[in-house]
Motif scaffolding. Sequence first.
Motif, PDB file in Angstrom:
ATOM      1  N   MET A  57      -3.176   5.033   3.430  1.00  0.00           N
ATOM      2  CA  MET A  57      -3.665   4.826   4.782  1.00  0.00           C
ATOM      3  C   MET A  57      -5.202   4.729   4.794  1.00  0.00           C
ATOM      4  N   GLN A  58      -5.851   5.611   4.025  1.00  0.00           N
ATOM      5  CA  GLN A  58      -7.311   5.586   3.965  1.00  0.00           C
ATOM      6  C   GLN A  58      -7.812   4.290   3.321  1.00  0.00           C
ATOM      7  N   LEU A  59      -7.105   3.825   2.282  1.00  0.00           N
ATOM      8  CA  LEU A  59      -7.512   2.590   1.624  1.00  0.00           C
ATOM      9  C   LEU A  59      -7.321   1.400   2.563  1.00  0.00           C
ATOM     10  N   LYS A  60      -6.230   1.402   3.299  1.00  0.00           N
ATOM     11  CA  LYS A  60      -5.994   0.309   4.242  1.00  0.00           C
ATOM     12  C   LYS A  60      -7.097   0.272   5.296  1.00  0.00           C
ATOM     13  N   ASP A  61      -7.465   1.437   5.825  1.00  0.00           N
ATOM     14  CA  ASP A  61      -8.527   1.489   6.830  1.00  0.00           C
ATOM     15  C   ASP A  61      -9.853   1.005   6.233  1.00  0.00           C
ATOM     16  N   PHE A  62     -10.127   1.448   5.011  1.00  0.00           N
ATOM     17  CA  PHE A  62     -11.357   1.032   4.339  1.00  0.00           C
ATOM     18  C   PHE A  62     -11.393  -0.490   4.168  1.00  0.00           C
ATOM     19  N   LEU A  63     -10.278  -1.070   3.731  1.00  0.00           N
ATOM     20  CA  LEU A  63     -10.231  -2.513   3.479  1.00  0.00           C
ATOM     21  C   LEU A  63     -10.377  -3.315   4.756  1.00  0.00           C
ATOM     22  N   LYS A  64      -9.628  -2.927   5.788  1.00  0.00           N
ATOM     23  CA  LYS A  64      -9.669  -3.753   7.008  1.00  0.00           C
ATOM     24  C   LYS A  64     -11.013  -3.655   7.715  1.00  0.00           C
ATOM     25  N   GLU A  65     -11.684  -2.505   7.618  1.00  0.00           N
ATOM     26  CA  GLU A  65     -12.997  -2.394   8.253  1.00  0.00           C
ATOM     27  C   GLU A  65     -14.082  -3.043   7.399  1.00  0.00           C
ATOM     28  N   THR A  66     -13.996  -2.898   6.086  1.00  0.00           N
ATOM     29  CA  THR A  66     -14.977  -3.531   5.204  1.00  0.00           C
ATOM     30  C   THR A  66     -14.879  -5.046   5.279  1.00  0.00           C
ATOM     31  N   LEU A  67     -13.645  -5.558   5.355  1.00  0.00           N
ATOM     32  CA  LEU A  67     -13.425  -7.004   5.402  1.00  0.00           C
ATOM     33  C   LEU A  67     -13.423  -7.547   6.821  1.00  0.00           C
ATOM     34  N   ASP A  68     -13.544  -6.643   7.821  1.00  0.00           N
ATOM     35  CA  ASP A  68     -13.519  -7.041   9.232  1.00  0.00           C
ATOM     36  C   ASP A  68     -12.233  -7.810   9.555  1.00  0.00           C
ATOM     37  N   LEU A  69     -11.098  -7.219   9.143  1.00  0.00           N
ATOM     38  CA  LEU A  69      -9.793  -7.824   9.398  1.00  0.00           C
ATOM     39  C   LEU A  69      -9.033  -7.006  10.437  1.00  0.00           C
ATOM     40  N   GLY A  70      -7.985  -7.615  10.990  1.00  0.00           N
ATOM     41  CA  GLY A  70      -7.175  -6.937  11.996  1.00  0.00           C
ATOM     42  C   GLY A  70      -6.225  -5.916  11.388  1.00  0.00           C
ATOM     43  N   ARG A  71      -5.563  -5.160  12.253  1.00  0.00           N
ATOM     44  CA  ARG A  71      -4.686  -4.073  11.834  1.00  0.00           C
ATOM     45  C   ARG A  71      -3.597  -4.541  10.876  1.00  0.00           C
ATOM     46  N   ASP A  72      -3.024  -5.717  11.154  1.00  0.00           N
ATOM     47  CA  ASP A  72      -1.897  -6.187  10.350  1.00  0.00           C
ATOM     48  C   ASP A  72      -2.290  -7.194   9.274  1.00  0.00           C
ATOM     49  N   ASP A  73      -3.595  -7.423   9.094  1.00  0.00           N
ATOM     50  CA  ASP A  73      -4.037  -8.399   8.096  1.00  0.00           C
ATOM     51  C   ASP A  73      -4.052  -7.835   6.682  1.00  0.00           C
ATOM     52  N   VAL A  74      -4.051  -6.499   6.547  1.00  0.00           N
ATOM     53  CA  VAL A  74      -3.941  -5.845   5.235  1.00  0.00           C
ATOM     54  C   VAL A  74      -2.605  -5.108   5.211  1.00  0.00           C
ATOM     55  N   PHE A  75      -1.760  -5.406   4.231  1.00  0.00           N
ATOM     56  CA  PHE A  75      -0.430  -4.806   4.222  1.00  0.00           C
ATOM     57  C   PHE A  75       0.026  -4.580   2.782  1.00  0.00           C
ATOM     58  N   LYS A  76       1.164  -3.863   2.637  1.00  0.00           N
ATOM     59  CA  LYS A  76       1.731  -3.515   1.334  1.00  0.00           C
ATOM     60  C   LYS A  76       0.678  -2.860   0.430  1.00  0.00           C
ATOM     61  N   VAL A  77      -0.011  -1.855   0.968  1.00  0.00           N
ATOM     62  CA  VAL A  77      -1.023  -1.121   0.209  1.00  0.00           C
ATOM     63  C   VAL A  77      -0.327  -0.097  -0.684  1.00  0.00           C
ATOM     64  N   ASP A  78      -0.614  -0.123  -1.979  1.00  0.00           N
ATOM     65  CA  ASP A  78       0.051   0.748  -2.948  1.00  0.00           C
ATOM     66  C   ASP A  78      -1.023   1.409  -3.816  1.00  0.00           C
ATOM     67  N   VAL A  79      -1.212   2.711  -3.665  1.00  0.00           N
ATOM     68  CA  VAL A  79      -2.298   3.425  -4.335  1.00  0.00           C
ATOM     69  C   VAL A  79      -1.781   4.133  -5.588  1.00  0.00           C
ATOM     70  N   LYS A  80      -2.405   3.879  -6.736  1.00  0.00           N
ATOM     71  CA  LYS A  80      -2.115   4.571  -7.988  1.00  0.00           C
ATOM     72  C   LYS A  80      -3.260   5.551  -8.280  1.00  0.00           C
ATOM     73  N   GLU A  81      -3.231   6.140  -9.460  1.00  0.00           N
ATOM     74  CA  GLU A  81      -4.253   7.134  -9.793  1.00  0.00           C
ATOM     75  C   GLU A  81      -5.646   6.519  -9.900  1.00  0.00           C
TER      76      GLU A  81
END
Length: 640
Positions: free
Chosen positions: A474-498
């Motif tokens: 969730m934090q990575l998705k928020d970081f990506l969409k705000e850094t890239l200035d994208l909408g809520r649904d423009d970043v999806f299927k976020v999968d975080v590994k170590e």
Amino acid sequence: MNKFEQLGLNESLLLAIKDLGFENPSEVQEKAIPVLLEQETDLVALAQTGTGKTAAFGFPLIQKIDAEDRSTQALILSPTRELCLQITNEIKLYSKYVKGLHTVAVYGGASITEQAREVKRGAQIIVATPGRMQDMINRGLVNIKNINYCILDEADEMLNMGFYEDIVSILSDTPDEKRTWLFSATMPAEVARIAKKFMADPAEITVGTKNSGSATVSHEFYCVNARDRYEALKRLADANPDIFSVVFCRTKRDTQAVAEKLIEDGYSAAALHGDLSQAQRDGVMKSFRGRQIQMLVATDVAARGIDVDNITHVVNYQLPDEIETYNHRSGRTGRAGKLGTSIVIITKSEIRKIHSIEKIIKQKFEEKTIPSGIEICEIQLLHLANKIKDTEVDHEIDNYLPAINEVLDGLTKEELIKKMVSVEFNRFISYYKKKRDLSGEKSERSSSEPREIRAGDPVRYFINIGARDDFDWMQLKDFLKETLDLGRDDVFKVDVKEGFSFFNTDGEHTEKVMEILNGFDLNGRRINVEISKNDGGSRERRDHNGRNSGGERRSSGGFGGRRDGERSSGSRSGSFGPRSDRSGSSRESGREGGFKSSAPKREPGSFQREERAPRRSEGNSDRPAGRSFEAAKNRRPRRS
């Protein structure tokens, strides 16, 4: 008989025209001036930037103004401060022999009280930006209820900038019987709506084919890897020693970053964007007009008012979002019948945009390759030789010749020439010997390259940050969409590994993702993003508690240059910068041409991100830029 005299202009204007050195009217002037002088009519004029529109409406307006009446008789609206000041200065030059005629500029960034005082003293013509004009009307500082003429200059750009409501409000405060002259490069729906609402049976003139580019501008593009964009810009500048150019970037942040890097690397450059104060902008433009600056790095909005003679090149460091904006950019060069060049630096994924622009401007682009270091050295050497040949000798130097001859005694003519030109040549050859060739990049896609990315297709990315960097999905998705200035649904299927993660966007965002994130500085670490071979499946939401196990494979020939089948891990080779594992050891990059882990520490003047927070959009640029740059040891040799 002077050709301007044939258009019906009076003696005072013809004297000013003679002083300005104008000989032949441009096409838009030839068509518009007689109509506006002979008829009391509304007018819609479609003409590209740089065709002489200011004189086309300025001359007839001055001739129609009653200089003995000190009340406001005409309002000219323009999109930017620079254009507002430019029009004001030109109107003053045109009316220099009209006694008692006063023109006042009204724009944001300067004292509204002083501007109101100037208007009150008597201003027959007001040139204004819509925002400041609306503010003055609301405060009761100006009266336009009895004006005779209203001119909308660069109407399409004013509407692109969001001034529709202000323009409608301002026009509603003017008398119905006034005459409205609308000048625009294009005729979008909103411009047509204003024309229909506020104009009565307007005369129409069109210069050239609608939306077509100027015949005096040639168009060329260079295809490079995204990471080589800045290096390509430097090489193009070096390959054109007499370059006098405007370099366009999309955002204020990129504009400032590119300008500062150019200055650091020894070029005479400066930034022009909306975050500068009016005094700073005026200073930059004064230096540019005086040719103390060779490369003006600007945003589209800030550059709207640039009307500088003899600009040799327009460089599109990044293509604009709107195709029509490209036409406005290229119109900065090739003015007044002179030749100019519009250069575009693109990546492979942007080739389709070139084809779209060609259809609009009805001109073909020539694909070229970035000059090699040896080619640049040859160009610079011949440039220096010609400069020496064409230099006028000041005979004051004769006083110093005996001492100079004594120092150079014993050198043959050939040895003297070699040593003289080597002063310049050695700096370039030593610099470019250390640099790899950028000319191998081609726009054609080979069979080994990844599939074509189309808008609407999901694209899966690998990114070298993960749980180790305190991100969950969730934090990575928020970081990506705000850094890239994208909408809520423009970043999806976020999968975080170590030590790494995956995410999806639609294909239309690929260029933005690669441009913004690659090299982005996150708490001293460089972010690296690559395209994964697996597109991540459909866009349907998934339960992030049920993550896929193991790494994903990325395609051979992808942006990262990783071997197909090699599994991703936190210690993968090919990362863009040094990163430390838990033991503090540094892992070096194995990617040819990438940033190596042995890169020197950041210098004090470079941009750095202080905390892990989303990067702001262009409108909020109070945070330092996040992309760091190469160290001073890799600088280009400074120019003499």
